[in-house]
Design a protein around this motif. Sequence first.
Motif, PDB file in Angstrom:
ATOM      1  N   GLN A 110      -3.513   0.071  -1.183  1.00 15.21           N
ATOM      2  CA  GLN A 110      -2.808  -0.765  -2.156  1.00 15.21           C
ATOM      3  C   GLN A 110      -1.361  -0.323  -2.303  1.00 15.21           C
ATOM      4  O   GLN A 110      -0.447  -1.158  -2.377  1.00 15.21           O
ATOM      5  N   GLN A 111      -1.143   0.995  -2.351  1.00 12.49           N
ATOM      6  CA  GLN A 111       0.218   1.523  -2.461  1.00 12.49           C
ATOM      7  C   GLN A 111       1.050   1.116  -1.253  1.00 12.49           C
ATOM      8  O   GLN A 111       2.211   0.713  -1.395  1.00 12.49           O
ATOM      9  N   LEU A 112       0.468   1.222  -0.050  1.00 14.30           N
ATOM     10  CA  LEU A 112       1.187   0.852   1.166  1.00 14.30           C
ATOM     11  C   LEU A 112       1.505  -0.640   1.185  1.00 14.30           C
ATOM     12  O   LEU A 112       2.593  -1.048   1.614  1.00 14.30           O
ATOM     13  N   GLU A 113       0.568  -1.468   0.718  1.00 18.86           N
ATOM     14  CA  GLU A 113       0.811  -2.907   0.659  1.00 18.86           C
ATOM     15  C   GLU A 113       1.966  -3.225  -0.275  1.00 18.86           C
ATOM     16  O   GLU A 113       2.810  -4.086   0.019  1.00 18.86           O
ATOM     17  N   GLU A 114       2.027  -2.529  -1.415  1.00 18.28           N
ATOM     18  CA  GLU A 114       3.125  -2.741  -2.355  1.00 18.28           C
ATOM     19  C   GLU A 114       4.456  -2.303  -1.750  1.00 18.28           C
ATOM     20  O   GLU A 114       5.483  -2.969  -1.933  1.00 18.28           O
ATOM     21  N   GLU A 115       4.437  -1.178  -1.025  1.00 20.69           N
ATOM     22  CA  GLU A 115       5.665  -0.696  -0.396  1.00 20.69           C
ATOM     23  C   GLU A 115       6.127  -1.669   0.690  1.00 20.69           C
ATOM     24  O   GLU A 115       7.333  -1.931   0.821  1.00 20.69           O
ATOM     25  N   ILE A 116       5.196  -2.218   1.472  1.00 16.86           N
ATOM     26  CA  ILE A 116       5.544  -3.182   2.515  1.00 16.86           C
ATOM     27  C   ILE A 116       6.128  -4.441   1.894  1.00 16.86           C
ATOM     28  O   ILE A 116       7.117  -4.997   2.385  1.00 16.86           O
ATOM     29  N   THR A 117       5.514  -4.909   0.795  1.00 20.73           N
ATOM     30  CA  THR A 117       6.026  -6.099   0.110  1.00 20.73           C
ATOM     31  C   THR A 117       7.446  -5.873  -0.383  1.00 20.73           C
ATOM     32  O   THR A 117       8.321  -6.737  -0.243  1.00 20.73           O
TER      33      THR A 117
END
Length: 232
Positions: free
Chosen positions: A65-72
């Motif tokens: 989830q953290q990585l998805e937020e960073e990618i977004t």
Amino acid sequence: MSTEAKKCVPDAVVDDSLIAAYLEENPDFFDRHPQLLQHLSVRHQSKGAVSLVERQQQVLRQRVQQLEEEITELMVTARRNEELFRYFSELYVKLLQSRSIDEVMDSLQLTFSEQLQMPALTLKFFDSPLDLEAQFTFAADTHKQLLSKRFQEDSIYLGRLTRDEQRLLFQDENIGSVVLLLLGEQGELGMLAIGNHDAGHFEPAMDTLLVKQLQVLLSLILPPLLNHHETA
């Protein structure tokens, strides 16, 4: 070994850091001792005791989830940078096509005031033709203190201004932060000031690539336009 001798042997000290270091160096430890997994549990703040596997899954889900937020966030930043590059590229073309100071100002206003929502924009010259509009000139030597205070090491200033400095550049506009560009080979030509209501919008640590390119372009195209205005 006698009882007295055993008392003289210090107990081995094993703390959490040693255990953690050992497990990091031996990631296959639980593969070699699978029976230990049946007896291990990890405390969870809301769920109490959970299995090690379940806890690992929770940590992995949180990391994903953290990585998805960073990618977004990176994608949003990339789109914003692409938009900025397009606006500045269009501005460069319009400036090169300008035939007067007024046309230069119109192009700058379109980009910064309308497209980039910068509420304040000022272009002023230090030694300008006498018949140049008042909006492009400083009154007497009022700008010299601003120059000595804000441009000690660089020809670009990003940050905040005092109330008096704001009035000098933007009159009644309440500006939180600015970018100031000295124009000319040695900053002798004039100044472009761009203001934003947000006090944190322009900061000294910001990248200045685009505004430096704008600074160079204006320093090249403005002197001929000023000369033309003076001889017209």
